[in-house]
Design a protein around this motif. Structure first.
Motif, short mmCIF file in Angstrom:
data_model
loop_
_atom_site.label_atom_id
_atom_site.label_comp_id
_atom_site.label_asym_id
_atom_site.label_seq_id
_atom_site.Cartn_x
_atom_site.Cartn_y
_atom_site.Cartn_z
N THR A 31 0.85 -1.19 0.00
CA THR A 31 0.00 0.00 0.00
C THR A 31 0.89 1.24 0.00
O THR A 31 2.07 1.17 0.36
CB THR A 31 -0.92 0.05 1.24
OG1 THR A 31 -0.10 0.19 2.42
CG2 THR A 31 -1.78 -1.20 1.35
N LYS A 33 0.55 3.59 2.02
CA LYS A 33 0.85 3.81 3.44
C LYS A 33 2.09 3.03 3.86
O LYS A 33 2.93 3.54 4.60
CB LYS A 33 -0.35 3.42 4.30
CG LYS A 33 -0.14 3.69 5.77
CD LYS A 33 -1.36 3.34 6.58
CE LYS A 33 -1.07 3.63 8.05
NZ LYS A 33 -2.21 3.31 8.90
N ASP A 34 2.21 1.78 3.38
CA ASP A 34 3.41 0.97 3.69
C ASP A 34 4.68 1.68 3.23
O ASP A 34 5.66 1.76 3.97
CB ASP A 34 3.35 -0.40 3.00
CG ASP A 34 2.25 -1.30 3.51
OD1 ASP A 34 1.83 -1.15 4.68
OD2 ASP A 34 1.80 -2.17 2.72
N CYS A 36 5.12 4.89 2.49
CA CYS A 36 5.32 6.15 3.21
C CYS A 36 5.83 5.92 4.63
O CYS A 36 6.69 6.67 5.12
CB CYS A 36 4.03 6.96 3.23
SG CYS A 36 3.55 7.55 1.60
N THR A 37 5.32 4.90 5.28
CA THR A 37 5.77 4.58 6.64
C THR A 37 7.23 4.19 6.64
O THR A 37 8.01 4.64 7.49
CB THR A 37 4.91 3.44 7.23
OG1 THR A 37 3.55 3.87 7.29
CG2 THR A 37 5.39 3.05 8.62
N LYS A 43 1.87 11.01 2.70
CA LYS A 43 1.30 10.54 1.44
C LYS A 43 1.37 11.62 0.36
O LYS A 43 1.55 11.31 -0.82
CB LYS A 43 -0.15 10.10 1.62
CG LYS A 43 -0.29 8.78 2.32
CD LYS A 43 -1.77 8.37 2.37
CE LYS A 43 -1.94 7.06 3.08
NZ LYS A 43 -3.35 6.64 3.11
#
Length: 76
Positions: A31, A33-34, A36-37, A43
């Motif tokens: 994802t 989010k993955d 970006c984390t 994002k």
């Protein structure tokens, strides 16, 4: 004109995170989010550079093909 060093570093970090996650999880499970984390960015920073994970994968493929062409095909 060359890209700003900060932009180059951000894009490289995003690519590295994507490739790492690709090996770990597979494409379908990754994802934004993955990514970006892992890179520790928001994002909005990701979306500033890429439309989505498909665009990122497409750009990586194009870059790989260009590198292959420059280093393998042309020197012969």
């Amino acid at each position: 004109m060359s890209e700003d060093l900060r932009i180059q570093k951000s894009k490289q970090a995003i690519k590295n995170a994507f490739l790492s996650l690709l090996a770990e999880k597979g494409f379908e499970k990754i994802t934004i989010k993955d990514i970006c984390t892992q890179v520790m960015i928001g994002k909005s920073t990701f979306y500033y550079h890429y439309e989505d994970k498909y665009d990122l994968a497409r750009q990586l493929a194009i870059q790989s093909l260009k590198n292959y062409q420059q280093h393998v095909l042309i020197p012969r």
